[in-house]
Design an enzyme around this catalytic site. Structure first.
Site: not given
Ligand code: ARG
Length: 458
Positions: A155, A276, A282, A289
């Site tokens: 979970h 970024s 970043k 991804e």
């Protein structure tokens, strides 16, 4: 110009011509189309339908066409619809009349089924190799981290300590089943449809068994309608690709989560991250991804072809030409994922100290306290209750279970003795799970040996 011009009086509408053309997509099948035509010419010669001289001329012509395609000098004609007619028309340009005999007893319906099966067999072999490289990369990282503790989650809540090697090996075993699926897919594709012609079977005495041997197929299709109508071999590949995509999306999701400041379990090398355009600080795990994201198109391609095939009356229908874009897109997507995954995995830095620290937090060894009480004779349900109360007590005081003094722990059960603290350590928790398939370092070492054998086999 067209191969079917005889019964037509009107020119094709240019929009209709553009709409029905598939050359832009099926062009990649040319090596298989030529291999199929070479074998078909030999089969025609064996059946006495071509003289030896004609068969030789056709073979030489096809080799010339192959060279043009390979070196990029072939001139494509999209108005000729597809790769099959483009090859045949160039052959005839090169060798004249004998070229017109190649399509004897053959249809583009059995020709495309053949090309796709030849292509698929090659693709499956490549995917199996790619999966093996991904497994090898995972195995290397698992071998380094067989006994490195980390929090295990259910979970997405900290549940029990596991080792990082155990977590990584989970994916090695998933990919082992993916390899089996790709191999099974190749086996099912290994049936030769040529000789089915348009739908009813060729009217010439072709020795299909000899032709199958010539093309390296294990068997010949036993029903001509089935052979030109079904695309289940494509669907099986798309389904297998979708499942592999799902597995790899979960691996990518784990890594993406672990590289957050909140987790801080892993760092991506600069070479496998991007920045970024606005936020100078970043570092984004783009590669992971996108591996996660590309599973979407792998699913979409499966559903697209299933939907195209549903409810089609036998036998061949032009709808089926729509199978190729999704088919090839899944091939390209998997190829791309499998090319980037192994080096990305090799580049990761696992923050094992931070993982070890997190592994002991959040009452991760509460189950071990319950198991301790069971070993002292308390039924598990009662032990669960006792430990639940101890957890509440410790939580109210902002301490871990292992930080409670013995006297405080004994207030929950007098079965608790001085040996309890040893039982509550992360290492003891890991060591206890020594069953086959468990996370005890000794068990993980066994699994690693098994995984290595699986990866080396087949
Ligand atoms: N381009 C077609 C396909 O991809 C090849 C078979 C065409 N047959 C036909 N009669 N139009 O399915």
């Amino acid at each position: 110009m067209k191969t079917w011009g005889g019964r037509f009086t009107q020119r094709a509408d240019p929009a209709a011509e553009r709409f029905t053309a598939s050359l832009g997509v099926d062009v990649r099948l040319w090596p298989h189309d030529i291999a199929g035509s070479l074998a078909w010419a030999r089969a025609l010669a064996r059946a006495g339908l071509l003289t030896d001289a004609e068969a030789r001329t056709i073979a030489d012509g096809l080799e010339a066409v192959r060279r043009e395609l390979a070196d990029g000098t072939f001139v494509f004609h999209p108005e000729l619809e597809d790769i099959h007619t483009n090859v045949e028309r160039r052959l005839t340009e090169l060798i004249g009349a004998p070229g017109g005999k190649l399509h004897t007893g053959r249809s583009r319906n059995d020709q495309i089924a053949l090309d796709e099966r030849l292509y698929l067999k090659e693709v499956c072999g490549r995917i199996v190799d790619g999966l093996r490289l991904a497994q090898t990369a995972l195995l290397a990282r698992a071998a380094e981290t067989v006994d490195a503790p980390m929090p295990g989650y259910t979970h997405l809540q900290r549940a029990q300590p596991v080792t990082l090697g155990h977590h990584l090996l989970a994916y090695v075993f998933m990919l082992a089943r993916d390899r089996e699926r790709a191999l099974a897919c190749r086996e099912r594709a290994d049936v030769m449809p040529l000789g089915s012609a348009a739908l009813a079977g060729t009217a010439f005495a072709i020795d299909r068994e000899a032709l199958a041997r010539d093309l390296g197929f294990a068997a010949v299709s036993p029903n001509s309608l089935d052979a030109v109508s079904d695309r289940d071999y494509v669907l099986e590949f798309l389904a297998a690709a979708a499942i592999t995509g799902m597995h790899l999306s979960r691996l990518a999701a784990d890594l993406t989560l672990w590289t957050t400041a909140e987790f801080g379990f892993v760092a991506f090398a600069d070479a496998f991250a991007t920045g970024s355009s606005i936020m100078p600080q970043k570092k984004n795990p783009d590669v992971a991804e996108l591996i996660r994201g590309k599973s979407g198109r792998l699913y979409g391609n499966l559903v697209a072809v299933l939907t195209t095939m549903k409810g089609l009356p036998l036998s061949y229908n032009s709808d089926m030409q729509e199978d190729k874009e999704p088919f090839f897109d899944s091939v390209d997507t998997l190829d791309a994922i499998l090319a980037v995954l192994p080096p990305m995995l090799a580049s990761l830095t696992f923050r094992t100290e931070r993982m070890r620290e997190a592994a002991g937090q959040s009452f991760a060894t509460a189950t071990d306290l319950a198991d301790y009480l069971v070993r002292k004779g308390l039924p598990f349900r009662q032990a669960h209750e006792v430990v639940g109360r101890a957890v509440r007590h410790a939580e109210e005081r902002g301490r871990g279970l292992e930080e409670l003094p013995l006297e405080e722990l004994r207030s929950f059960s007098t079965l608790i003795d001085a040996d309890v603290h040893a039982a509550l350590s992360v290492d003891a928790s890991l060591r206890a799970r020594a069953v086959t398939g468990g996370t005890a370092p000794a068990a993980v070492r066994e699994a690693l040996t098994l995984a290595r054998r699986l990866v080396d086999a087949g």
